[in-house]
Design a protein around this motif. Structure first.
Motif, PDB file in Angstrom:
ATOM      1  N   SER A 180       0.827  -1.205   0.000  1.00  0.00           N
ATOM      2  CA  SER A 180       0.000   0.000   0.000  1.00  0.00           C
ATOM      3  C   SER A 180       0.858   1.250   0.000  1.00  0.00           C
ATOM      4  O   SER A 180       0.575   2.209  -0.731  1.00  0.00           O
TER       5      SER A 180
ATOM      6  N   ALA B 247       2.365   1.780  -3.428  1.00  0.00           N
ATOM      7  CA  ALA B 247       1.358   2.286  -4.367  1.00  0.00           C
ATOM      8  C   ALA B 247       1.061   3.760  -4.106  1.00  0.00           C
ATOM      9  O   ALA B 247       0.970   4.556  -5.049  1.00  0.00           O
ATOM     10  N   ILE B 248       0.930   4.114  -2.845  1.00  0.00           N
ATOM     11  CA  ILE B 248       0.660   5.510  -2.497  1.00  0.00           C
ATOM     12  C   ILE B 248       1.813   6.399  -2.947  1.00  0.00           C
ATOM     13  O   ILE B 248       1.599   7.471  -3.522  1.00  0.00           O
TER      14      ILE B 248
ATOM     15  N   LEU C 233       3.969   5.863  -5.340  1.00  0.00           N
ATOM     16  CA  LEU C 233       4.024   5.948  -6.798  1.00  0.00           C
ATOM     17  C   LEU C 233       2.924   6.832  -7.369  1.00  0.00           C
ATOM     18  O   LEU C 233       3.143   7.572  -8.335  1.00  0.00           O
ATOM     19  N   LEU C 234       1.740   6.778  -6.780  1.00  0.00           N
ATOM     20  CA  LEU C 234       0.607   7.527  -7.311  1.00  0.00           C
ATOM     21  C   LEU C 234       0.533   8.963  -6.804  1.00  0.00           C
ATOM     22  O   LEU C 234       0.075   9.857  -7.512  1.00  0.00           O
ATOM     23  N   ILE C 235       0.958   9.176  -5.575  1.00  0.00           N
ATOM     24  CA  ILE C 235       0.775  10.490  -4.957  1.00  0.00           C
ATOM     25  C   ILE C 235       2.112  11.149  -4.602  1.00  0.00           C
ATOM     26  O   ILE C 235       2.145  12.117  -3.863  1.00  0.00           O
TER      27      ILE C 235
ATOM     28  N   THR D 209       3.175  14.522  -1.957  1.00  0.00           N
ATOM     29  CA  THR D 209       3.818  14.377  -0.648  1.00  0.00           C
ATOM     30  C   THR D 209       4.915  15.411  -0.431  1.00  0.00           C
ATOM     31  O   THR D 209       5.305  15.666   0.697  1.00  0.00           O
TER      32      THR D 209
END
Length: 172
Positions: free
Chosen positions: A85, A88-89, A91-93, A97
């Motif tokens: 998780s 994924a977070i 990579l996507l967001i 950040t």
């Protein structure tokens, strides 16, 4: 060896103390019994094999364990799902950040770590066992006043002397 041994011993003691502390904290909150010796014996072969591959010393994390415990995690697979998780977070967001304030992230980590500190148990130690209270306070003060490596040695040596003395007196 002369330069590396003291730091290596401190890292090993810190990892062991952290692992046992995490286990005790979670066991207390979940009303389970633990065997501290299991935490001492199990990681040995893994840690020895790591030394041949230039790996870092590893231990559990108070904050990660606290978050998993609060979320109701029951198995080690929770760490796998958390890692996936998080990847994924990131990579996507990831671009977003960069705007997240570092003090807010630090505050979250401190809040989670604080929830694992058992103030009630510390108060009980101070009330019921003078030798353990002295060890606790001495180690706490040592972490504030001297290098962490030396503070770890102080805590481990004082605890070991207390346990050995208590067992010696008990056998006599």
């Amino acid at each position: 060896m002369r330069q590396l041994a003291p730091a290596a011993l401190a890292v090993a003691m810190l990892g062991l103390a952290e692992a046992v502390s995490i286990a005790r904290s979670v066991a207390t909150k979940s009303e389970q019994r633990i065997d501290s010796n299991t935490g001492v014996h199990r990681p040995g072969p893994v840690e020895y094999s790591r030394s041949f591959f230039s790996s870092y010393a590893a231990s559990g994390s108070f904050t990660r364990t606290g978050v998993n415990f609060s979320a109701g995690a029951k198995t080690p697979m929770a760490a796998v799902f958390a890692a996936i998780s998080l990847a994924a977070i990131l990579l996507l967001i990831a671009p977003l950040t960069a705007y997240l304030p570092i003090p807010s992230m630090a505050g979250i980590l401190l809040l989670v770590a604080y929830s694992l500190v058992d103030i009630h148990h510390i108060k009980r130690i101070i009330r019921t066992s003078r030798p353990e209270a002295v060890i606790l306070l001495t180690t706490f003060l040592a972490t504030l006043l001297v290098e962490l490596e030396f503070a770890i040695y102080v805590g481990v040596i004082l605890s070991s002397c207390y346990i050995l003395t208590a067992r010696l007196i008990h056998t006599l």
